[in-house]
Design an enzyme around this catalytic site. Structure first.
Site, short mmCIF file in Angstrom:
data_model
loop_
_atom_site.label_atom_id
_atom_site.label_comp_id
_atom_site.label_asym_id
_atom_site.label_seq_id
_atom_site.Cartn_x
_atom_site.Cartn_y
_atom_site.Cartn_z
N GLY A 66 48.66 -14.98 14.59
CA GLY A 66 47.64 -16.02 14.67
C GLY A 66 46.36 -15.63 13.97
O GLY A 66 45.28 -15.67 14.56
N ALA A 67 46.47 -15.26 12.69
CA ALA A 67 45.30 -14.73 11.96
C ALA A 67 44.71 -15.71 10.97
O ALA A 67 43.91 -15.32 10.11
CB ALA A 67 45.69 -13.43 11.24
N LEU B 101 56.07 -18.57 16.73
CA LEU B 101 56.49 -18.03 18.02
C LEU B 101 57.55 -18.89 18.70
O LEU B 101 58.23 -18.43 19.61
CB LEU B 101 55.28 -17.87 18.94
CG LEU B 101 54.30 -16.77 18.56
CD1 LEU B 101 53.07 -16.82 19.46
CD2 LEU B 101 54.94 -15.40 18.63
N SER C 158 43.57 -14.28 28.67
CA SER C 158 42.47 -15.22 28.90
C SER C 158 41.92 -14.99 30.30
O SER C 158 42.67 -14.64 31.23
CB SER C 158 42.96 -16.66 28.78
OG SER C 158 41.93 -17.58 29.15
N TYR D 272 48.37 -23.59 31.35
CA TYR D 272 47.81 -22.57 30.45
C TYR D 272 47.47 -21.32 31.25
O TYR D 272 47.81 -20.20 30.85
CB TYR D 272 46.55 -23.11 29.77
CG TYR D 272 45.90 -22.10 28.84
CD1 TYR D 272 46.47 -21.79 27.61
CD2 TYR D 272 44.71 -21.45 29.21
CE1 TYR D 272 45.88 -20.86 26.77
CE2 TYR D 272 44.13 -20.52 28.37
CZ TYR D 272 44.71 -20.23 27.16
OH TYR D 272 44.13 -19.30 26.33
N ALA E 205 48.84 -20.35 33.96
CA ALA E 205 50.09 -19.73 34.38
C ALA E 205 50.72 -18.91 33.25
O ALA E 205 51.23 -17.81 33.48
CB ALA E 205 51.07 -20.79 34.86
#
Length: 271
Positions: free
Chosen positions: A14-15, A55, A133, A146, A148
């Site tokens: 994710g860059a 992913l 997060s 999210y 979870a």
């Protein structure tokens, strides 16, 4: 300092934007060999190499790791940053979208880890940094799935850490709070339907979430924290980066009675 830090090979999922892009910029300027991933990478003049990785597609993950090994021969540091966001009342969120989020935030991420471990084990060295997060430490209203998915990643990271430390591989979690990125435009939103019994509260919560993102800290500050973890000889299990109240909320959850903490959250979200 273990090995020459200026010659480490780093893989960042994710860059293409946000935290991943900021980290790629920072590390590449310092001499790290950086590979970044995106579902649809675009050619650029950056000092790092972008490769395709989705992913939600297991074959894509395998091909991406093989490509990094083909070009660099090793992966010293893995930063699992890619993931998906999701919002909505738990009752009304389509389970198919929930599956997509867990595939990206947990299952796909674990596949990346599993395919990188053998290469790190061979070299008897490696660092894995999972971007989780602060939301993963508590069940947030209208962000329950999210929370979870990130909570699951936090817990499995602790297990990985204990299991693979014997091979010279260190695992850490970095949990950001609200970061000023474009994640809000890329997360799945259950539509706020006017006939829904959740409409008023959910719409107000969406507005609050977007305001928090707009006022969040910069992705560059998260990148600096990631750099510290990479350079640490003995990195901790958990790191937090965010505003004071965001980080303090985790400690409050540990010590306050459950109903008291729940009341604070409900007040914050105007429920």
């Amino acid at each position: 300092m273990e090995k020459n830090k200026l010659h480490k090979t780093v893989l960042i999922t994710g860059a293409s934007s946000g935290i991943g892009e900021a980290t790629a910029q920072l590390l590449s300027k310092q001499g790290f060999q950086v590979f970044g991933t995106s579902r649809k990478p675009k050619s650029s003049t950056n000092n790092w190499i972008m490769i395709a990785l989705d992913l939600n597609q297991p074959d894509s993950i395998t091909k991406a790791i093989e490509e990094v090994i083909r070009q660099a021969g090793k992966i010293d540091v893995l930063i699992n940053n890619a993931g998906l966001g999701i919002t909505g009342p738990a009752e009304e969120t389509p389970l198919k979208e929930v599956e997509n989020v867990f595939q990206a935030n947990l299952f796909g991420t674990c596949q990346v880890i599993n395919e990188v471990i053998p290469h790190m084990r061979k070299n008897k060295f490696g660092k894995i940094i999972n971007i989780t997060s602060i939301a993963g430490y508590m069940g947030l209203p209208y962000r329950g799935f999210y929370s979870a998915s990130k909570a699951a990643l936090i817990q499995v990271s602790e297990a990985y850490r204990m299991e693979i430390e014997q091979f010279g591989i260190q695992v850490s979690c970095l949990a950001p709070g609200d970061i000023a990125t474009n994640i809000a435009s890329r997360r799945f939103h259950s539509v706020a339907k006017e006939k829904s019994p959740y409409f008023k509260n959910y719409q107000a919560s969406l507005n609050l979430m977007d305001n928090h993102v707009d006022e969040g800290m910069s992705a560059q500050k998260v990148a600096l924290e990631i750099e510290k973890i990479i350079k640490s000889r003995k990195p901790k299990v958990h790191y937090l980066v965010g505003g004071f109240l965001e980080k303090f909320s985790i400690y409050l959850k540990r010590f306050l009675p459950q109903k008291t903490y729940e009341s604070l959250l409900k007040k914050h979200y105007n429920l």
